[in-house]
Structures are given as C-alpha cells and as structure tokens.
Design a protein around this motif. Structure first.
Motif, mmCIF file in Angstrom:
data_model
loop_
_atom_site.group_PDB
_atom_site.id
_atom_site.type_symbol
_atom_site.label_atom_id
_atom_site.label_comp_id
_atom_site.label_asym_id
_atom_site.label_seq_id
_atom_site.Cartn_x
_atom_site.Cartn_y
_atom_site.Cartn_z
ATOM 1 N N LEU A 115 0.677 -1.048 -0.027
ATOM 2 C CA LEU A 115 0.131 0.090 -0.028
ATOM 3 C C LEU A 115 1.117 1.285 -0.189
ATOM 4 N N THR A 116 0.428 2.507 -0.280
ATOM 5 C CA THR A 116 1.101 3.611 -0.075
ATOM 6 C C THR A 116 1.510 3.904 1.175
ATOM 7 N N SER A 117 0.875 3.298 2.227
ATOM 8 C CA SER A 117 1.380 3.699 3.546
ATOM 9 C C SER A 117 2.219 2.471 4.113
ATOM 10 N N GLY A 118 2.432 1.492 3.334
ATOM 11 C CA GLY A 118 3.610 0.510 3.717
ATOM 12 C C GLY A 118 3.173 -0.876 3.372
ATOM 13 N N LEU A 119 3.320 -1.946 4.017
ATOM 14 C CA LEU A 119 2.794 -3.222 3.646
ATOM 15 C C LEU A 119 1.900 -3.674 4.535
ATOM 16 N N PHE A 120 0.565 -4.198 4.017
ATOM 17 C CA PHE A 120 -0.582 -4.732 4.920
ATOM 18 C C PHE A 120 -0.460 -6.168 4.917
ATOM 19 N N LEU A 121 -0.371 -6.907 6.007
ATOM 20 C CA LEU A 121 -0.112 -8.074 6.276
ATOM 21 C C LEU A 121 -1.440 -8.908 6.680
ATOM 22 N N SER A 122 -1.740 -9.873 6.383
ATOM 23 C CA SER A 122 -3.185 -10.485 6.536
ATOM 24 C C SER A 122 -2.938 -11.903 6.659
ATOM 25 N N GLN A 123 -3.451 -12.643 7.516
ATOM 26 C CA GLN A 123 -3.614 -14.145 7.597
ATOM 27 C C GLN A 123 -5.041 -14.528 7.197
ATOM 28 N N LEU A 124 -5.986 -13.895 6.638
ATOM 29 C CA LEU A 124 -7.393 -14.260 6.329
ATOM 30 C C LEU A 124 -7.437 -15.491 5.460
ATOM 31 N N LYS A 125 -6.563 -15.414 4.588
ATOM 32 C CA LYS A 125 -6.576 -16.575 3.405
ATOM 33 C C LYS A 125 -6.433 -17.966 4.298
ATOM 34 N N PHE A 126 -5.113 -17.714 5.216
ATOM 35 C CA PHE A 126 -4.691 -18.961 5.970
ATOM 36 C C PHE A 126 -5.624 -19.417 6.811
ATOM 37 N N ALA A 127 -6.241 -18.455 7.461
ATOM 38 C CA ALA A 127 -7.366 -18.996 8.419
ATOM 39 C C ALA A 127 -8.515 -19.540 7.704
ATOM 40 N N LYS A 128 -9.054 -19.018 6.493
ATOM 41 C CA LYS A 128 -9.888 -19.774 5.826
ATOM 42 C C LYS A 128 -9.547 -21.198 5.294
ATOM 43 N N GLU A 129 -8.237 -21.021 4.788
ATOM 44 C CA GLU A 129 -7.737 -22.658 4.466
ATOM 45 C C GLU A 129 -7.945 -23.410 5.518
ATOM 46 N N ILE A 130 -7.513 -23.101 6.719
ATOM 47 C CA ILE A 130 -7.649 -23.995 7.873
ATOM 48 C C ILE A 130 -9.139 -24.522 8.115
ATOM 49 N N LEU A 131 -10.176 -23.409 8.232
ATOM 50 C CA LEU A 131 -11.504 -23.867 8.233
ATOM 51 C C LEU A 131 -12.144 -24.862 7.303
ATOM 52 N N GLU A 132 -11.443 -24.851 5.808
ATOM 53 C CA GLU A 132 -11.761 -25.476 4.682
ATOM 54 C C GLU A 132 -11.210 -26.928 5.019
ATOM 55 N N ARG A 133 -9.904 -27.061 5.623
ATOM 56 C CA ARG A 133 -9.533 -28.436 5.889
ATOM 57 C C ARG A 133 -10.003 -29.032 6.902
ATOM 58 N N ALA A 134 -10.785 -28.448 7.793
ATOM 59 C CA ALA A 134 -11.478 -28.785 8.936
ATOM 60 C C ALA A 134 -13.055 -29.042 8.622
ATOM 61 N N HIS A 135 -13.197 -28.816 7.324
ATOM 62 C CA HIS A 135 -14.772 -28.640 6.726
ATOM 63 C C HIS A 135 -15.669 -27.915 7.559
ATOM 64 N N MET A 136 -15.164 -26.831 8.129
ATOM 65 C CA MET A 136 -16.019 -25.768 9.108
ATOM 66 C C MET A 136 -16.264 -24.470 8.418
ATOM 67 N N GLN A 137 -16.045 -24.197 6.999
ATOM 68 C CA GLN A 137 -16.088 -23.061 6.528
ATOM 69 C C GLN A 137 -17.493 -22.396 6.484
ATOM 70 N N ASN A 138 -18.382 -23.326 6.548
ATOM 71 C CA ASN A 138 -19.953 -22.564 6.795
ATOM 72 C C ASN A 138 -20.320 -22.756 8.348
ATOM 73 N N CYS A 139 -19.621 -22.937 9.136
ATOM 74 C CA CYS A 139 -19.964 -22.909 10.706
ATOM 75 C C CYS A 139 -20.493 -21.366 11.068
#
Length: 186
Positions: A115-139
């Motif tokens: 971003l213009t203000s720096g680097l935005f770090l997020s683990q949203l994708k990683f957290a969603k991948e964990i939920l998918e592996r656990a078959h809990m994405q719709n919980c």
C-alpha cells in the motif's frame, strides 16, 4: 520496517529442492557456514534439525543494501534498488534452481499487499484454508468458541487417522504464534 516505508522492491523466490519433501531417516550434518565458524572448534560440524531464527543483517555493496529472509526453500530478497535486487536474484539463480515468484504476495501463510502507507499483512486466507481443511467454512461464529460445559471423557472413540487433527493443531498453533491477539480464542 524502514525499508518498506522507502518503497524498496521485495520479491519472492522458491528454491527447488526435492530432498525437502522426503522423509529422512538419518541425521544430516553440515560444515560450519563461512563467516560463522566457531574459532574454538573449527573442525566441528552442525547437526541440521529443528528450526532456528537467524540474525537479520543487511548486506551492503557500495550504496546498495539488501536483506534476505530465508525459510527452508523460500527466500524473500529485499533491496534498496530494483537493479541491485535483480543482480541478487541472478546470482542466486546461478547457484540454485529456483522459481522467481515476482513481488511478495503470500509467504508462510501471510498475505502481503503493498500500500502507499506500507505493507499490509493478513492471515485471512490462511485462516480460511484451516476452516476448509476442517470442513468448517460454513460454521457460524460464536462469541466464546469454547464449550464451557465440557463433554470430554475417557469413553470416547479414538480417531482412526490422527493426521488431520495433527495438521489442524499445528496450523492453529502457527496462527496463534503470528496472531497473539487471537490466541485465547483459538
């Protein structure tokens, strides 16, 4: 990080090492790396096991500065100029078979967005991948993710394949190491 605010280019490299994906049954040793030889024990070797955090020391060549962040077969080179970064990448290509993945995007479960203000770090994708592996994405989320009236007992049936459980436990542990604000809830 000072380098991010100066808009230094950041790339992502993947070293192609087949041995990293196999199971080793023997102990692996290596010579002490140049520049890190113990002067009191120069004939000693290192045992390659476990993970360790290295020191972050910049490499300086004239007025150019570079950092290399390493994790097993992944490298993030950061340099003070695009030309210097390309020289570093070319030098690494001469030594190792690797893929240049371009600008930093996703590394160790962390999405990086410039971003213009720096680097935005997020683990949203990683957290969603964990939920998918656990078959809990719709919980449905809940305020307190812990069942306060525990129903665990010794009469439960053991899981036939604990691989998924171990994988999920490790992923959640990593997530809480990098996101201490959610460690209690997890």
């Amino acid at each position: 990080m000072w380098e991010v605010s100066r808009d230094w280019p950041i790339h992502q490299l993947d070293v192609k090492n087949a041995f990293l994906y196999g199971h080793l049954s023997e102990t692996v040793y290596m010579h002490q790396p140049p520049g890190f030889v113990d002067p009191n024990k120069p004939d000693y070797v290192c045992i390659c096991s476990g993970l360790c955090m290295g020191l972050s020391k910049p490499r300086v060549l004239g007025s150019d500065i570079a950092y290399l962040l390493l994790n097993v077969d992944d490298i993030i080179p950061i340099a003070s100029s695009s030309a210097f970064l390309q020289r570093i990448i070319a030098s690494l290509h001469n030594e190792f078979a690797m893929t240049d993945l371009g600008s930093l995007n996703y590394f160790l479960g962390i999405s990086a967005q410039r971003l213009t203000s720096g680097l935005f770090l997020s683990q949203l994708k990683f957290a969603k991948e964990i939920l998918e592996r656990a078959h809990m994405q719709n919980c449905n989320p809940c305020r307190t993710p812990v069942d306060i009236e525990s129903k665990l007992g010794s009469d439960g049936k053991p899981v036939s394949d604990p691989t998924l459980y171990r994988n999920l436990a490790g992923a959640l542990q990593y997530l809480t190491f990098t996101r201490p604000d959610i460690s209690y809830a997890v």
